[in-house]
Motif scaffolding. Structure first.
Motif, PDB file in Angstrom:
ATOM      1  N   LEU A 129       0.832  -1.199   0.000  1.00 20.58           N
ATOM      2  CA  LEU A 129       0.000   0.000   0.000  1.00 20.58           C
ATOM      3  C   LEU A 129       0.871   1.254   0.000  1.00 20.58           C
ATOM      4  O   LEU A 129       0.588   2.224  -0.723  1.00 20.58           O
ATOM      5  N   ASP A 130       1.929   1.239   0.792  1.00 22.48           N
ATOM      6  CA  ASP A 130       2.855   2.376   0.851  1.00 22.48           C
ATOM      7  C   ASP A 130       3.480   2.627  -0.515  1.00 22.48           C
ATOM      8  O   ASP A 130       3.517   3.771  -1.000  1.00 22.48           O
ATOM      9  N   TYR A 131       3.971   1.572  -1.153  1.00 24.45           N
ATOM     10  CA  TYR A 131       4.595   1.727  -2.474  1.00 24.45           C
ATOM     11  C   TYR A 131       3.588   2.233  -3.522  1.00 24.45           C
ATOM     12  O   TYR A 131       3.920   3.066  -4.370  1.00 24.45           O
ATOM     13  N   THR A 132       2.363   1.733  -3.433  1.00 26.55           N
ATOM     14  CA  THR A 132       1.329   2.174  -4.369  1.00 26.55           C
ATOM     15  C   THR A 132       1.034   3.666  -4.201  1.00 26.55           C
ATOM     16  O   THR A 132       0.966   4.413  -5.190  1.00 26.55           O
ATOM     17  N   LEU A 133       0.884   4.093  -2.963  1.00 34.57           N
ATOM     18  CA  LEU A 133       0.596   5.502  -2.698  1.00 34.57           C
ATOM     19  C   LEU A 133       1.766   6.405  -3.102  1.00 34.57           C
ATOM     20  O   LEU A 133       1.565   7.515  -3.597  1.00 34.57           O
ATOM     21  N   ARG A 134       2.983   5.907  -2.921  1.00 36.09           N
ATOM     22  CA  ARG A 134       4.152   6.701  -3.326  1.00 36.09           C
ATOM     23  C   ARG A 134       4.230   6.842  -4.841  1.00 36.09           C
ATOM     24  O   ARG A 134       4.603   7.899  -5.363  1.00 36.09           O
ATOM     25  N   VAL A 135       3.860   5.785  -5.553  1.00 33.80           N
ATOM     26  CA  VAL A 135       3.822   5.872  -7.019  1.00 33.80           C
ATOM     27  C   VAL A 135       2.754   6.868  -7.467  1.00 33.80           C
ATOM     28  O   VAL A 135       2.975   7.679  -8.381  1.00 33.80           O
ATOM     29  N   VAL A 136       1.596   6.841  -6.802  1.00 31.55           N
ATOM     30  CA  VAL A 136       0.523   7.779  -7.139  1.00 31.55           C
ATOM     31  C   VAL A 136       0.976   9.211  -6.888  1.00 31.55           C
ATOM     32  O   VAL A 136       0.717  10.121  -7.697  1.00 31.55           O
ATOM     33  N   SER A 137       1.668   9.434  -5.767  1.00 36.19           N
ATOM     34  CA  SER A 137       2.130  10.788  -5.460  1.00 36.19           C
ATOM     35  C   SER A 137       3.177  11.260  -6.460  1.00 36.19           C
ATOM     36  O   SER A 137       3.172  12.427  -6.880  1.00 36.19           O
ATOM     37  N   LEU A 138       4.073  10.365  -6.859  1.00 37.19           N
ATOM     38  CA  LEU A 138       5.062  10.729  -7.881  1.00 37.19           C
ATOM     39  C   LEU A 138       4.382  11.048  -9.209  1.00 37.19           C
ATOM     40  O   LEU A 138       4.805  11.957  -9.937  1.00 37.19           O
ATOM     41  N   SER A 139       3.332  10.309  -9.518  1.00 34.61           N
ATOM     42  CA  SER A 139       2.579  10.593 -10.745  1.00 34.61           C
ATOM     43  C   SER A 139       1.954  11.978 -10.680  1.00 34.61           C
ATOM     44  O   SER A 139       1.964  12.726 -11.663  1.00 34.61           O
ATOM     45  N   GLY A 140       1.409  12.317  -9.516  1.00 39.71           N
ATOM     46  CA  GLY A 140       0.797  13.628  -9.364  1.00 39.71           C
ATOM     47  C   GLY A 140       1.790  14.764  -9.519  1.00 39.71           C
ATOM     48  O   GLY A 140       1.466  15.816 -10.071  1.00 39.71           O
ATOM     49  N   LEU A 141       3.015  14.544  -9.050  1.00 35.74           N
ATOM     50  CA  LEU A 141       4.042  15.576  -9.188  1.00 35.74           C
ATOM     51  C   LEU A 141       4.605  15.637 -10.605  1.00 35.74           C
ATOM     52  O   LEU A 141       5.149  16.666 -11.014  1.00 35.74           O
ATOM     53  N   SER A 142       4.493  14.558 -11.338  1.00 35.89           N
ATOM     54  CA  SER A 142       5.097  14.475 -12.667  1.00 35.89           C
ATOM     55  C   SER A 142       4.156  14.899 -13.783  1.00 35.89           C
ATOM     56  O   SER A 142       4.597  15.453 -14.799  1.00 35.89           O
ATOM     57  N   LEU A 143       2.863  14.636 -13.616  1.00 37.31           N
ATOM     58  CA  LEU A 143       1.912  14.912 -14.703  1.00 37.31           C
ATOM     59  C   LEU A 143       1.628  16.405 -14.789  1.00 37.31           C
ATOM     60  O   LEU A 143       1.245  17.023 -13.796  1.00 37.31           O
TER      61      LEU A 143
END
Length: 315
Positions: free
Chosen positions: A130-144
């Motif tokens: 869950l932690d890794y999934t949320l971190r990927v989502v947050s990185l996506s939000g900063l990147s898009l």
């Protein structure tokens, strides 16, 4: 405390004066003004007509005199007249402020309500899937990019519902008004939510390693009490800083979002005024954004003392 507030208010005043001088000088250092643009578009230049228009607009005065005239008008509530529409600048700006304010407030609400809880969950479940999934989502939000996400939302809306949200200055119901602002707010708030989540996670991880957290667990406190009453309460200060910065950014940083969704807000109007070298509009809008930034920073500092009793601003 009183002396600190007085010093901060004085510093805010000095900052605003400095910003006003910088923006005023930069606008006039850039080659070309509204008169040059009008004559270039017409395809001819009559020196006499050009000089008359510059005199009418006050552009023939020395730069320091133009600045003093502008500041004097501000102190009396006179923001001048738009060079393009020839309407009072205040009349042009005021209707656009609530539009941007609603969009920014909704985006900020979305980012805080999503980013803080997900940051806490990610920190509490550190190292899990869950932690890794949320971190990927947050990185996506900063990147898009927000404009790409906005276009994607518009295309998805057309594909799923057969229509897309179109700005309406007079919505019939509150649900229609919410729908108008919700979609662009989510587009721009996704990046803010990702940043808020990462800051919350980082701050929570640091707090969860403190001795008083272990003491609270040893006394039998529940995980919910440890995480939200003890840890989050002490981890929220960096999050408040980020939210304050984002609040200031959103007032002037919604240019792309307002353009993509065709929203007649402050940021979009600022770009249009810059294109036409509409000095009164640009100067006053930049000053408005500067006031929002300094007030947001001051509010964050005051919230520090209100939330954390260990912080005291001494005389």
């Amino acid at each position: 405390m009183f002396a600190y507030i007085v010093r901060r208010l004085a510093l805010m005043l000095v900052t605003l004066i400095g910003i006003s001088i910088i923006i005023f000088v930069l606008l006039r250092v850039v080659p070309g003004n509204i008169v040059d643009i009008l004559f270039d578009a017409a395809g001819f230049v009559d020196p006499t007509d050009k000089a008359n228009i510059e005199k009418e607009l006050g552009l023939d005065l020395p730069i320091y005199q133009q600045y003093l005239n502008w500041i004097g008008g501000l102190l009396h509530g006179d923001l001048g007249y738009s060079y393009v529409s020839e309407k009072p600048a205040l009349q042009e700006i005021l209707p656009r402020i609530p539009i941007t304010a609603r969009l920014a407030a909704l985006a900020l609400l979305f980012s805080a309500s999503i980013g803080i809880p997900l940051g806490v969950i990610s920190a509490v479940h550190q190292g899990s899937r869950l932690d890794y999934t949320l971190r990927v989502v947050s990185l996506s939000g900063l990147s898009l990019p927000s404009f790409w996400l906005g276009l994607l939302i518009l295309m998805a809306s057309v594909s799923l519902f057969g229509s897309m949200p179109i700005y309406n200055p007079n919505p019939a119901t509150w649900t229609e008004a919410f729908a108008i602002y919700a979609v662009p707010a989510m587009a721009v708030g996704f990046r803010s939510a990702a940043l808020t989540m990462r800051i919350t996670r980082s701050s929570m991880l640091e707090i969860l390693r403190q001795d008083y957290i272990r003491t609270a667990r040893a006394k039998g406190a529940s995980e919910a009490s440890v995480n939200y009453r003890h840890a989050l309460k002490n981890a929220v200060l960096p999050v408040i800083t980020v939210i304050g910065i984002e609040a200031a950014f959103l007032i002037g940083g919604l240019i792309v979002t307002e353009t993509v969704f065709n929203i007649p807000g402050v940021a979009r109007f600022l770009v249009e005024a810059l294109r036409w070298r509409d000095y009164p509009i640009v100067q006053n809008l930049v000053m408005l954004i500067a006031v929002v930034v300094v007030v947001a920073n001051f509010t964050v500092d005051m919230l520090y003392a209100a939330i954390d009793p260990r912080i005291r601003y001494g005389d």
